[in-house]
Design a protein around this motif. Structure first.
Motif, mmCIF file in Angstrom:
data_model
loop_
_atom_site.group_PDB
_atom_site.id
_atom_site.type_symbol
_atom_site.label_atom_id
_atom_site.label_comp_id
_atom_site.label_asym_id
_atom_site.label_seq_id
_atom_site.Cartn_x
_atom_site.Cartn_y
_atom_site.Cartn_z
ATOM 1 N N TRP A 58 36.085 -15.995 6.034
ATOM 2 C CA TRP A 58 35.119 -15.316 4.984
ATOM 3 C C TRP A 58 34.844 -16.397 3.929
ATOM 4 C CZ3 TRP A 58 33.105 -11.025 3.673
ATOM 5 C CH2 TRP A 58 32.636 -10.713 2.569
ATOM 6 N N ARG A 59 33.460 -15.933 3.515
ATOM 7 C CA ARG A 59 33.001 -16.598 2.383
ATOM 8 C C ARG A 59 31.683 -15.734 1.860
ATOM 9 N NH1 ARG A 59 30.374 -22.797 1.891
ATOM 10 N NH2 ARG A 59 31.895 -23.233 3.482
ATOM 11 N N ASP A 60 31.864 -16.055 0.464
ATOM 12 C CA ASP A 60 30.769 -15.373 -0.183
ATOM 13 C C ASP A 60 30.465 -16.604 -1.510
ATOM 14 O OD1 ASP A 60 32.632 -14.561 -2.526
ATOM 15 O OD2 ASP A 60 32.570 -12.683 -2.048
ATOM 16 N N PRO A 61 29.708 -16.086 -2.701
ATOM 17 C CA PRO A 61 29.677 -17.218 -3.379
ATOM 18 C C PRO A 61 30.749 -17.454 -4.229
ATOM 19 C CG PRO A 61 27.687 -15.650 -3.291
ATOM 20 C CD PRO A 61 28.717 -15.049 -2.589
ATOM 21 N N ASP A 62 31.867 -16.676 -4.327
ATOM 22 C CA ASP A 62 32.982 -16.884 -5.270
ATOM 23 C C ASP A 62 34.118 -16.923 -4.552
ATOM 24 O OD1 ASP A 62 31.363 -16.653 -7.754
ATOM 25 O OD2 ASP A 62 31.099 -14.457 -7.269
ATOM 26 N N TRP A 63 34.317 -16.908 -3.231
ATOM 27 C CA TRP A 63 35.555 -16.553 -2.388
ATOM 28 C C TRP A 63 35.448 -17.195 -1.073
ATOM 29 C CZ3 TRP A 63 39.650 -15.512 -5.652
ATOM 30 C CH2 TRP A 63 40.939 -15.081 -4.941
ATOM 31 N N MET A 64 36.369 -17.784 -0.480
ATOM 32 C CA MET A 64 36.436 -18.253 0.777
ATOM 33 C C MET A 64 37.981 -18.121 1.360
ATOM 34 S SD MET A 64 35.338 -22.121 2.160
ATOM 35 C CE MET A 64 36.747 -22.851 1.331
ATOM 36 N N ILE A 65 38.089 -17.626 2.601
ATOM 37 C CA ILE A 65 39.396 -17.632 3.244
ATOM 38 C C ILE A 65 39.307 -18.603 4.490
ATOM 39 C CG2 ILE A 65 40.827 -16.088 4.405
ATOM 40 C CD1 ILE A 65 39.511 -13.638 2.980
ATOM 41 N N LEU A 66 40.384 -19.304 4.828
ATOM 42 C CA LEU A 66 40.575 -20.118 5.664
ATOM 43 C C LEU A 66 41.689 -19.745 6.569
ATOM 44 C CD1 LEU A 66 39.856 -23.437 4.189
ATOM 45 C CD2 LEU A 66 38.184 -22.058 5.355
ATOM 46 N N ARG A 67 41.668 -19.666 8.026
ATOM 47 C CA ARG A 67 42.981 -19.379 8.453
ATOM 48 C C ARG A 67 43.083 -20.532 9.452
ATOM 49 N NH1 ARG A 67 43.729 -13.569 8.711
ATOM 50 N NH2 ARG A 67 42.057 -12.695 7.495
ATOM 51 N N ARG A 68 44.506 -20.499 10.101
ATOM 52 C CA ARG A 68 45.121 -21.625 11.055
ATOM 53 C C ARG A 68 46.342 -20.911 11.800
ATOM 54 N NH1 ARG A 68 48.812 -25.775 12.132
ATOM 55 N NH2 ARG A 68 48.047 -27.413 13.216
ATOM 56 N N GLY A 69 46.067 -20.202 12.968
ATOM 57 C CA GLY A 69 47.129 -19.499 13.281
ATOM 58 C C GLY A 69 47.603 -18.400 12.401
ATOM 59 N N GLY A 70 48.864 -18.268 11.883
ATOM 60 C CA GLY A 70 49.250 -17.345 11.132
ATOM 61 C C GLY A 70 49.222 -17.625 9.627
ATOM 62 N N LEU A 71 48.707 -18.912 9.287
ATOM 63 C CA LEU A 71 48.409 -19.149 8.038
ATOM 64 C C LEU A 71 46.933 -18.979 7.519
ATOM 65 C CD1 LEU A 71 49.553 -23.101 8.172
ATOM 66 C CD2 LEU A 71 50.760 -21.153 7.356
ATOM 67 N N GLN A 72 47.022 -18.385 6.271
ATOM 68 C CA GLN A 72 45.826 -17.984 5.562
ATOM 69 C C GLN A 72 45.926 -18.600 4.212
ATOM 70 O OE1 GLN A 72 44.168 -14.060 6.048
ATOM 71 N NE2 GLN A 72 44.069 -13.981 3.805
ATOM 72 N N LEU A 73 44.881 -19.090 3.909
ATOM 73 C CA LEU A 73 44.554 -19.698 2.484
ATOM 74 C C LEU A 73 43.291 -18.998 1.924
ATOM 75 C CD1 LEU A 73 45.280 -23.689 3.185
ATOM 76 C CD2 LEU A 73 46.862 -21.786 2.174
ATOM 77 N N GLU A 74 43.328 -18.784 0.743
ATOM 78 C CA GLU A 74 42.101 -18.117 0.042
ATOM 79 C C GLU A 74 41.951 -18.923 -1.175
ATOM 80 O OE1 GLU A 74 42.104 -13.857 -0.591
ATOM 81 O OE2 GLU A 74 43.610 -13.567 1.196
ATOM 82 N N PHE A 75 40.363 -19.164 -1.172
ATOM 83 C CA PHE A 75 40.103 -20.163 -2.529
ATOM 84 C C PHE A 75 38.964 -19.480 -3.150
ATOM 85 C CE2 PHE A 75 41.633 -22.869 1.121
ATOM 86 C CZ PHE A 75 42.091 -23.966 0.331
ATOM 87 N N PHE A 76 39.257 -19.787 -4.538
ATOM 88 C CA PHE A 76 38.271 -19.379 -5.327
ATOM 89 C C PHE A 76 37.423 -20.603 -6.029
ATOM 90 C CE2 PHE A 76 42.272 -19.921 -7.556
ATOM 91 C CZ PHE A 76 41.859 -20.561 -8.800
#
Length: 121
Positions: A30-48
């Motif tokens: 996921w990505r929009d101008p203010d937020w991004m989500i990255l996944r690796r297997g069961g790991l999820q990192l969300e970035f602002f």
């Protein structure tokens, strides 16, 4: 769905963050101008987006609890992240802590500390 939490971490530049974590096996979901989500297997990192972040003063941190700490650490080394005691990005090798768990450390390009914790059992 099982209860879970996802860390919300700063990024000065989503493109640079996505490239760094892609080398570790993460894909953008996921990505929009203010937020991004990255996944690796069961790991999820969300970035602002936090373009004004000064990495030298950052105190952001989270834990990644991993079934295969050694494998993830090897992926970090293969991506060229150095083992070092200063600077960023950098790695600190896994070691057995006094409390009985094995923990390594990854500091990303925005100076966020990710504790790499081996799951037990």
């Amino acid at each position: 769905m099982t209860d879970h939490a996802t860390p919300n971490l700063p990024s000065r530049d989503f493109d640079a963050t996505a490239r760094f974590y892609a080398a570790l096996g993460f894909t953008e979901s996921w990505r929009d101008p203010d937020w991004m989500i990255l996944r690796r297997g069961g790991l999820q990192l969300e970035f602002f987006l936090l373009a004004e972040l000064d990495p030298a003063t950052s105190s952001f941190a989270c834990c990644l609890r991993l079934d295969d700490l050694d494998g993830f650490y090897a992926a970090c080394r293969a991506a060229g992240i150095p083992e070092a005691s200063t600077g960023w990005p950098r790695l600190h090798p896994p070691r057995l802590e006094d409390w009985g768990g094995t923990v390594g450390y990854l500091v990303d390009p925005d100076c966020t500390l990710l504790r790499l914790v081996q799951n037990s059992g």
